[in-house]
Design a protein around this motif. Structure first.
Motif, short mmCIF file in Angstrom:
data_model
loop_
_atom_site.label_atom_id
_atom_site.label_comp_id
_atom_site.label_asym_id
_atom_site.label_seq_id
_atom_site.Cartn_x
_atom_site.Cartn_y
_atom_site.Cartn_z
N UNK A 96 20.54 19.54 3.02
CA UNK A 96 20.82 18.21 2.47
C UNK A 96 20.49 17.16 3.52
N UNK A 97 19.89 16.05 3.06
CA UNK A 97 19.56 14.92 3.94
C UNK A 97 20.24 13.67 3.39
N UNK A 98 20.29 12.63 4.22
CA UNK A 98 20.89 11.39 3.74
C UNK A 98 20.26 10.19 4.44
N UNK A 99 20.40 9.04 3.79
CA UNK A 99 20.04 7.75 4.40
C UNK A 99 21.08 6.73 3.95
N UNK A 100 21.56 5.93 4.91
CA UNK A 100 22.58 4.92 4.63
C UNK A 100 21.97 3.53 4.85
N UNK A 101 22.08 2.67 3.83
CA UNK A 101 21.51 1.33 3.89
C UNK A 101 22.64 0.31 3.85
N UNK A 102 22.55 -0.69 4.71
CA UNK A 102 23.48 -1.81 4.61
C UNK A 102 22.80 -2.88 3.74
#
Length: 600
Positions: A96-102
């Motif tokens: 599993x991968x992730x990306x967090x955006x503000x």
């Protein structure tokens, strides 16, 4: 436990959920507020939110031809300032991968502020921001903590790079929840009749409440993977739930029909196996490794899913507070340790039914002397422990079993002292050497400097633990006296243990070790210095055969090395010194009968 565990707060997604695609794209991101979001698995990526881009931060195109692959979107808003992180828990066989955006707008995401695209070749169970909850500090699947302020909006994309997946959970963590345990995340983004998804423990009963003013009828449905099915006979405002699933209620009112969904997930309820008491020998500063008890507590439970903590009280174990460090500094004595087994996915699922005793058995500390003197005129002495511990047993090499014994002669005596309990024996052994203390014997008196104030060293013919005194001065352990005036002195030597005492009158004078009557005006005559301090002193000089060659008194200028007007050969000569003592008797001075050399 790691530091972050003490501030862990579980968060859960809000909104409809199923076991396929949760959120087809960013615009339908699921809001997160409280408890733990549990995703039953993702399939398909829906609309391409990146408009055909090749990358977004660390994310790259996958086999789907787009950045998204089996993806899910979530959003949250911060309600306070502090350190924030999250853990995405999943099957260790999946990637599993992730990306967090503000961002507050899916059309203007920008680049992610945290991103992880590492493969899971090491088969880890967590990825995220902050610290791995399993305590793994070397994982490459974690990014740095976030420092957030109130009112910040974030979007979280979770991508499954595996063709098969079994879902995931999201846990929020960080120090922000210490000061703001209830409003670290802003719940105003959530609106749902049944409230947010519910994380419960197996064996619990969850009550879903859809009470609505003006309701005419309630109908309940559940979906366990094959679509919503009507639950026959359930038409009350509340529903008791004991199984995982997605639940729906339809509330008929006079104006319209309200439909609301909620997911209920039951985490396994940990159990604690029976714990054995531990007894061990305590020596000095000691650490007990509590992690050695983890497997015993877990039994067949998966240590990646269930963790163990240890506490000094049942209240602390129940509250999950003040866990003991796994390397626990033990003091001697008995202590009850309370065990808490809990689910990492939902720490509210825990068991505190077991405890065990840690008995740190003190290893005997033997403080009695290893070297003991025995007087030659009274050869009986007591050795061993005079203030024994009644819990200890004693075994001497003589066969005696008392803490102390009496011995009547010199020798080595060994005792083994044992403190035992619960089949464990802690032992200490010491050998006591008993030596006969002899009456001191003087071998010689060494006088240095040949001055008015001399340095005098007492040389003994035997060894012992003695004290020394000149005249009425204080006793000292040193055999060296300084600033000693010439003349007769009373020397007292005593054994420190009262075994014997020697009192002698000694004479302190000086003399040359050699002289050379050869006409060069250097050391032409031999004499004894300090004679004037004695009463009627007489120095008698002899050759090696005992023939008297010369006598000197305090007025003599010294001996020139001649006998009857003839020079004597270069060799060694001997002398004696006599004087009138305090009782009026002529006596020879002891310890200064010596020889000197005549050189030509």
């Amino acid at each position: 436990m790691a530091k972050f565990a003490s501030v862990l707060l579980l968060m859960m997604l809000v909104g409809p959920m199923c076991h396929a695609q949760v959120s087809p794209d960013c615009s339908n991101a699921v809001p997160i507020c409280n408890n733990t979001p549990v995703n039953g698995g993702t399939s398909g990526y829906g609309a391409d939110d990146f408009n055909g881009q090749d990358t977004s931060g660390c994310l790259e195109k996958t086999q789907s031809g787009a950045i998204e692959s089996n993806s899910a979107w979530y959003r949250f808003r911060t309600g306070a300032s502090g350190q924030l992180g999250f853990n995405i828990g999943h099957d260790s066989s999946e990637d599993w991968d992730f990306a967090l955006y503000r961002a507050s707008d899916c059309n203007n995401l920008g680049e992610p502020i945290r991103c992880n695209f590492f493969d899971n070749s090491e088969q880890k169970s967590y990825t995220g921001v902050g610290e791995d909850p399993s305590g793994d500090t070397t994982s490459l699947l974690y990014e740095d903590w976030l420092d957030v302020g109130p009112g910040e909006d974030y979007y979280l994309l979770i991508n499954n790079f595996s063709n098969s997946n079994s879902g995931f959970s999201i846990q929020f963590s960080g120090e922000i929840f210490v000061a703001n345990p209830y409003d670290a995340l802003d719940c105003s983004i959530v609106s749902n009749l049944l409230g947010p998804p519910i994380a419960a423990c197996q064996g619990d009963t969850v009550v879903l409440d859809a009470t609505t003013s003006g309701a005419i009828n309630y109908a309940w449905y559940n979906d366990t993977g094959s679509g919503f099915q009507l639950i026959s006979g359930e038409n009350n405002a509340t529903l008791n739930v004991v199984n995982d699933g997605l639940y729906r209620v339809q509330v008929a009112t006079s104006g319209n029909t309200i439909v609301s969904d909620v997911q209920v997930a039951f985490s396994p309820m940990p159990y604690t196996e029976a714990m054995a008491d531990e007894t061990f020998c305590h020596e000095g500063s000691m650490m007990y490794d509590l992690s050695l008890k983890d497997q015993e507590a877990l039994g067949a439970q998966d240590p990646d899913l269930i963790k163990v903590s240890y506490h000094t009280s049942l209240a602390d174990a129940t509250g999950g507070v003040n866990p003991l460090p796994k390397q626990y500094a033990m003091l001697p004595g008995n202590e009850t340790i309370y065990v808490r087994t809990y689910s990492i996915e939902n720490p509210n699922c825990f068991d505190v039914s077991e405890s065990f005793e840690l008995n740190a058995l003190e290893t005997p500390e033997l403080t009695f002397d290893e070297e003991v003197p025995i007087c030659e005129n009274n050869p009986v002495v007591t050795i061993g422990e005079t203030m024994p511990n009644p819990q200890y047993t004693y075994q001497w090499s003589t066969g005696e079993t008392t803490p102390s014994i009496q011995v009547g002669g010199a020798g080595s005596y060994t005792v083994t002292v044992t403190n035992s309990a619960n089949g464990v024996a802690c032992t200490s052994t010491k050998t006591v050497n008993v030596n006969i203390s002899e009456t001191p014997q003087i071998a010689s008196i060494e006088v240095a400097d040949l001055r008015a104030n001399n340095t005098v060293e007492i040389v003994l013919a035997n060894t012992g633990d003695f004290e020394f005194r000149l005249d009425d001065g204080p006793f000292q352990t040193s055999q060296l006296f300084t600033d000693v005036l010439p003349g007769a002195h009373t020397l007292t030597i005593r054994d420190r243990f009262g075994c014997g005492e020697l009192v002698e009158e000694i004479v302190v004078v000086g003399f040359l070790k050699h002289f050379s009557p050869n006409g060069d005006n250097l050391n032409e005559k031999w004499q004894v210095m300090g004679l004037s301090s004695l009463n009627s002193p007489v120095v008698s000089i002899y050759d090696r055969y005992g023939k008297l060659l010369k006598q000197l008194d305090s007025s003599s200028a010294g001996w020139d090395g001649q006998f009857n007007g003839n020079p004597l050969p270069a060799t060694d000569y001997w002398f004696k010194l006599s004087y009138i003592d305090g009782q009026g008797n002529r006596t020879y001075a002891k310890y200064i009968q010596n020889h000197f050399a005549l050189r030509r």
